[in-house]
Design an enzyme around this catalytic site. Structure first.
Site, PDB file in Angstrom:
ATOM      1  N   GLY A  18      82.624  16.536  22.487  1.00 22.07           N
ATOM      2  CA  GLY A  18      84.082  16.488  22.495  1.00 22.07           C
ATOM      3  C   GLY A  18      84.590  15.632  23.639  1.00 22.07           C
ATOM      4  O   GLY A  18      83.819  15.197  24.508  1.00 22.07           O
ATOM      5  N   LYS A  43      74.737  18.493  15.160  1.00 23.26           N
ATOM      6  CA  LYS A  43      74.476  17.159  15.701  1.00 23.26           C
ATOM      7  C   LYS A  43      73.118  17.076  16.373  1.00 23.26           C
ATOM      8  O   LYS A  43      72.820  16.104  17.079  1.00 23.26           O
ATOM      9  CB  LYS A  43      75.583  16.751  16.677  1.00 23.26           C
ATOM     10  CG  LYS A  43      76.928  16.541  15.999  1.00 23.26           C
ATOM     11  CD  LYS A  43      77.932  15.844  16.898  1.00 23.26           C
ATOM     12  CE  LYS A  43      79.229  15.553  16.143  1.00 23.26           C
ATOM     13  NZ  LYS A  43      80.208  14.823  16.991  1.00 23.26           N
ATOM     14  N   GLU A  98      89.560  27.907  29.383  1.00 18.51           N
ATOM     15  CA  GLU A  98      90.507  28.945  29.804  1.00 18.51           C
ATOM     16  C   GLU A  98      91.177  29.575  28.582  1.00 18.51           C
ATOM     17  O   GLU A  98      91.099  29.056  27.484  1.00 18.51           O
ATOM     18  CB  GLU A  98      91.567  28.381  30.747  1.00 18.51           C
ATOM     19  CG  GLU A  98      92.496  27.360  30.157  1.00 18.51           C
ATOM     20  CD  GLU A  98      93.572  26.933  31.144  1.00 18.51           C
ATOM     21  OE1 GLU A  98      94.181  27.812  31.786  1.00 18.51           O
ATOM     22  OE2 GLU A  98      93.810  25.712  31.267  1.00 18.51           O
ATOM     23  N   GLU A 209      94.770  35.067  44.706  1.00 18.62           N
ATOM     24  CA  GLU A 209      96.109  34.974  44.131  1.00 18.62           C
ATOM     25  C   GLU A 209      96.451  36.307  43.481  1.00 18.62           C
ATOM     26  O   GLU A 209      95.640  37.242  43.466  1.00 18.62           O
ATOM     27  CB  GLU A 209      96.183  33.829  43.114  1.00 18.62           C
ATOM     28  CG  GLU A 209      95.241  33.994  41.939  1.00 18.62           C
ATOM     29  CD  GLU A 209      95.234  32.781  41.008  1.00 18.62           C
ATOM     30  OE1 GLU A 209      95.736  31.721  41.401  1.00 18.62           O
ATOM     31  OE2 GLU A 209      94.724  32.912  39.884  1.00 18.62           O
ATOM     32  N   HIS A 248      97.959  31.470  34.262  1.00 20.00           N
ATOM     33  CA  HIS A 248      96.864  31.914  33.405  1.00 20.00           C
ATOM     34  C   HIS A 248      96.822  33.435  33.294  1.00 20.00           C
ATOM     35  O   HIS A 248      97.591  34.155  33.915  1.00 20.00           O
ATOM     36  CB  HIS A 248      95.534  31.359  33.910  1.00 20.00           C
ATOM     37  CG  HIS A 248      95.268  31.656  35.344  1.00 20.00           C
ATOM     38  ND1 HIS A 248      94.922  32.901  35.783  1.00 20.00           N
ATOM     39  CD2 HIS A 248      95.323  30.858  36.444  1.00 20.00           C
ATOM     40  CE1 HIS A 248      94.746  32.866  37.076  1.00 20.00           C
ATOM     41  NE2 HIS A 248      94.996  31.649  37.511  1.00 20.00           N
TER      42      HIS A 248
END
Length: 293
Positions: A18, A43, A98, A209, A248
């Site tokens: 990708g 593949k 994510e 955070e 997120h």
């Protein structure tokens, strides 16, 4: 010395063909990471970036001797990719994807129990051991090899803090983006323990955070062990509105998830709190000077 990766790390990319897998695999190879192949069902037998592509992780391990996998697979199938790597006994899996559905991550968490795999992420920016190995999307150019370990939930702040440390004359042993989603693999505490066992890590920066309780769990461990290396912590989100998701899936504060409770816990455990994002490097420099005095 670094944690999790070194010059012997051999990486495959699940989802290499990708756009994202192609772009970042090429960037890792340019950095010097030993990327040895890719995995994309259907593949197998082809080549991409002049590397072999395999239908399964197990086949890739057998042929290439890979000991790490980077996952660039869309959210609906990312959990299946992680589980495939875990069941193939891949030692290290770094998941960049994510917004992997929480229910899917519960399956991944169950699969990890009793396995030999260390999962970093999902929603990780990756792992960077300067001059040795880069897995993921971390910016490079400002990093320097040294003795400071970095544990982070924030991609953008990781780049800022790395640059600050380098400007302060402090290189990094390893920088680890543990992942910002609500459920992920390697925790802050797990990562901190790895740094404590690394004789070449002389200090640790923690970038936290809002959301979850990982910072409090780390604080409990720091209080118990009282490490003899300085721990500098930055927790952002002090002015974030309560009970609102910020960015997120992991950045949602409720109860222990607010920034101030994390700051208070880390400070009480003996961590040195950086009062602002732009002071992290200088705070660590002063902490090391004080320790050496």
């Amino acid at each position: 010395m670094a944690i999790l990766v070194d010059h012997n790390t051999r990486v495959i990319c699940q989802g290499m063909t990708g756009w994202a897998g192609t772009h970042y695999s090429a960037a890792m190879m340019e950095y010097g990471t030993n990327v040895v192949g890719g995995v994309r069902l259907g593949k197998g037998g082809s080549h991409h970036l002049n590397l072999p592509v395999f239908d399964t992780v197990a086949e890739a391990i057998t042929v290439t001797g890979a000991n790490a996998s980077m996952i660039f697979v869309p959210p609906p199938t990312a959990a299946d990719a992680m589980i495939e790597a875990i069941e193939a006994e891949m030692p290290l899996v770094v998941a960049l994807t994510e917004r992997v559905p929480v229910q899917d991550m519960l399956r991944v968490r169950d699969c990890l129990k009793g396995s030999r795999t260390v999962l970093v992420g999902p929603n990780s920016q990756g792992i960077l051991a300067p001059g040795l190995c880069k897995i993921g999307v971390m910016a490079t150019g400002s990093e320097r090899k040294g003795e400071i370990g970095v544990i982070s939930r924030s991609a953008s702040l990781t780049s800022e803090v790395t640059a600050q440390l380098s400007r302060a004359g402090l290189g990094q042993s390893t920088t680890v983006g543990i992942g910002g989603d609500a459920i992920h693999g390697l925790s802050m505490r797990d990562c901190f323990e790895l740094f404590l066992r690394d004789p070449d890590t002389g200090g640790v920066v923690v970038i936290g955070e809002i959301g979850g309780a990982e910072e409090q769990e780390l604080a409990e461990f720091v209080a118990e062990t009282r490490p003899d290396i300085p721990v500098v912590a930055l927790v952002v989100g002090r002015h974030a509105p309560a009970e609102r998701r910020m960015g997120h899936a992991g950045a949602f504060q409720k109860g222990v998830g607010d920034a101030q409770s994390k700051i208070d816990a880390l400070a009480a455990a003996g961590a040195i709190i950086a009062s602002s994002p732009h002071l992290v490097g200088e705070t660590m420099r002063k902490a090391l000077q004080l320790k050496a005095a």
